[in-house]
Design a protein around this motif. Structure first.
Motif, PDB file in Angstrom:
ATOM      1  N   UNK A   1      -1.722   0.014  -8.734  1.00 44.18           N
ATOM      2  CA  UNK A   1      -0.613   0.944  -8.521  1.00 44.18           C
ATOM      3  C   UNK A   1      -0.461   1.332  -7.057  1.00 44.18           C
ATOM      4  N   UNK A   2      -1.599   1.612  -6.389  1.00 44.97           N
ATOM      5  CA  UNK A   2      -1.556   2.142  -5.028  1.00 44.97           C
ATOM      6  C   UNK A   2      -1.669   1.084  -3.934  1.00 44.97           C
ATOM      7  N   UNK A   3      -2.055  -0.140  -4.291  1.00 38.14           N
ATOM      8  CA  UNK A   3      -2.307  -1.148  -3.262  1.00 38.14           C
ATOM      9  C   UNK A   3      -3.565  -0.760  -2.495  1.00 38.14           C
ATOM     10  N   UNK A   4      -3.662  -1.176  -1.260  1.00 35.73           N
ATOM     11  CA  UNK A   4      -4.803  -0.817  -0.427  1.00 35.73           C
ATOM     12  C   UNK A   4      -5.884  -1.878  -0.422  1.00 35.73           C
ATOM     13  N   UNK A   5      -6.934  -1.604   0.324  1.00 33.32           N
ATOM     14  CA  UNK A   5      -8.068  -2.507   0.484  1.00 33.32           C
ATOM     15  C   UNK A   5      -9.305  -1.879  -0.118  1.00 33.32           C
TER      16      UNK A   5
ATOM     17  N   UNK B   1      -0.524   9.042 -12.116  1.00 28.72           N
ATOM     18  CA  UNK B   1      -0.444   9.970 -13.257  1.00 28.72           C
ATOM     19  C   UNK B   1      -1.674  10.872 -13.368  1.00 28.72           C
ATOM     20  N   UNK B   2      -2.004  11.497 -12.245  1.00 25.77           N
ATOM     21  CA  UNK B   2      -3.155  12.399 -12.174  1.00 25.77           C
ATOM     22  C   UNK B   2      -2.686  13.789 -11.740  1.00 25.77           C
ATOM     23  N   UNK B   3      -3.272  14.809 -12.334  1.00 22.28           N
ATOM     24  CA  UNK B   3      -3.078  16.175 -11.856  1.00 22.28           C
ATOM     25  C   UNK B   3      -4.294  16.495 -10.998  1.00 22.28           C
ATOM     26  N   UNK B   4      -4.125  16.553  -9.667  1.00 24.29           N
ATOM     27  CA  UNK B   4      -5.286  16.721  -8.793  1.00 24.29           C
ATOM     28  C   UNK B   4      -5.922  18.106  -8.896  1.00 24.29           C
ATOM     29  N   UNK B   5      -7.252  18.129  -8.965  1.00 19.58           N
ATOM     30  CA  UNK B   5      -8.038  19.359  -8.939  1.00 19.58           C
ATOM     31  C   UNK B   5      -8.517  19.520  -7.493  1.00 19.58           C
TER      32      UNK B   5
ATOM     33  N   UNK C   1       1.726  13.269  -3.958  1.00 23.28           N
ATOM     34  CA  UNK C   1       2.567  12.105  -4.227  1.00 23.28           C
ATOM     35  C   UNK C   1       1.727  10.922  -4.710  1.00 23.28           C
ATOM     36  N   UNK C   2       0.579  10.697  -4.073  1.00 25.64           N
ATOM     37  CA  UNK C   2      -0.313   9.610  -4.487  1.00 25.64           C
ATOM     38  C   UNK C   2      -0.847   9.869  -5.892  1.00 25.64           C
ATOM     39  N   UNK C   3      -1.240  11.115  -6.154  1.00 24.73           N
ATOM     40  CA  UNK C   3      -1.753  11.478  -7.482  1.00 24.73           C
ATOM     41  C   UNK C   3      -0.688  11.254  -8.552  1.00 24.73           C
ATOM     42  N   UNK C   4       0.553  11.596  -8.258  1.00 18.82           N
ATOM     43  CA  UNK C   4       1.651  11.400  -9.204  1.00 18.82           C
ATOM     44  C   UNK C   4       1.832   9.919  -9.530  1.00 18.82           C
TER      45      UNK C   4
ATOM     46  N   UNK D   1       0.826  -1.204   0.000  1.00 15.90           N
ATOM     47  CA  UNK D   1       0.000   0.000   0.000  1.00 15.90           C
ATOM     48  C   UNK D   1       0.863   1.258   0.000  1.00 15.90           C
ATOM     49  N   UNK D   2       0.564   2.145  -0.931  1.00 11.38           N
ATOM     50  CA  UNK D   2       1.305   3.399  -1.081  1.00 11.38           C
ATOM     51  C   UNK D   2       1.067   4.322   0.113  1.00 11.38           C
ATOM     52  N   UNK D   3       2.018   5.189   0.347  1.00 11.05           N
ATOM     53  CA  UNK D   3       1.900   6.229   1.361  1.00 11.05           C
ATOM     54  C   UNK D   3       2.350   7.541   0.732  1.00 11.05           C
ATOM     55  N   UNK D   4       2.040   8.632   1.404  1.00 10.76           N
ATOM     56  CA  UNK D   4       2.504   9.924   0.926  1.00 10.76           C
ATOM     57  C   UNK D   4       1.418  10.969   0.942  1.00 10.76           C
ATOM     58  N   UNK D   5       1.788  12.138   0.471  1.00 17.32           N
ATOM     59  CA  UNK D   5       0.858  13.264   0.407  1.00 17.32           C
ATOM     60  C   UNK D   5      -0.130  13.039  -0.732  1.00 17.32           C
ATOM     61  N   UNK D   6      -1.154  13.856  -0.792  1.00 14.56           N
ATOM     62  CA  UNK D   6      -2.130  13.787  -1.871  1.00 14.56           C
ATOM     63  C   UNK D   6      -1.425  13.924  -3.218  1.00 14.56           C
TER      64      UNK D   6
END
Length: 149
Positions: free
Chosen positions: A121-125, A50-54, A44-47, A37-42
């Protein structure tokens, strides 16, 4: 800006309704290979996906953005605390939807396929919201028609 519980509940409801309309329940197939599961800021997760967060909400307790990627549209939310995250999820799941949950972050997808793709990509549940529009009989509730579908 101080975020209150009613504001968190409203944000959760808005995110779930914007992305899922009525929502839908049902089992989700597990991904064949789920990464750690990924960690990081919003950002970092968006990157990573491959998303540019709005950005929609940028507060001490939570940050929320809309993301659009090839697999679909989703809301990405990061939280200051585990407790704040769980309270948000518990409130949001009443509105249906598909939730990919990591440590202090949630991605709310329009479709099960979106959440499954992000999970690669992000892992998680994966957690599913409750669909209140269908009863045990499988028939919609009175007044449970939605023109947005």
């Amino acid at each position: 800006m101080k975020v209150t519980r009613p504001m968190l509940a409203a944000a959760a409801a808005a995110a779930a309704l914007v992305l899922t309309g009525c929502g839908s329940g049902g089992a989700t197939k597990a991904a064949a290979t789920v990464p750690v599961t990924a960690t990081g800021s919003l950002e970092q997760l968006a990157t990573k996906v491959k998303c540019t967060p709005d950005m929609q909400t940028d507060a001490d307790e939570l940050r929320q953005a809309i993301c659009k990627v090839a697999v679909g549209k989703f809301i990405l939310v990061t939280f200051a605390t585990d407790r704040g995250q769980r309270e948000w999820i518990n409130g949001a799941k009443d509105y249906g939807g598909h939730y990919l949950v990591g440590r202090k972050w949630v991605a709310v997808g329009e479709e099960t396929s979106t959440v499954n793709a992000l999970r690669k990509t992000l892992g998680g549940d994966i957690e599913e919201g409750t669909d209140h529009s269908v009863h045990v009989s499988g028939e919609p509730s009175d007044g449970a028609t939605h023109s947005g579908h």
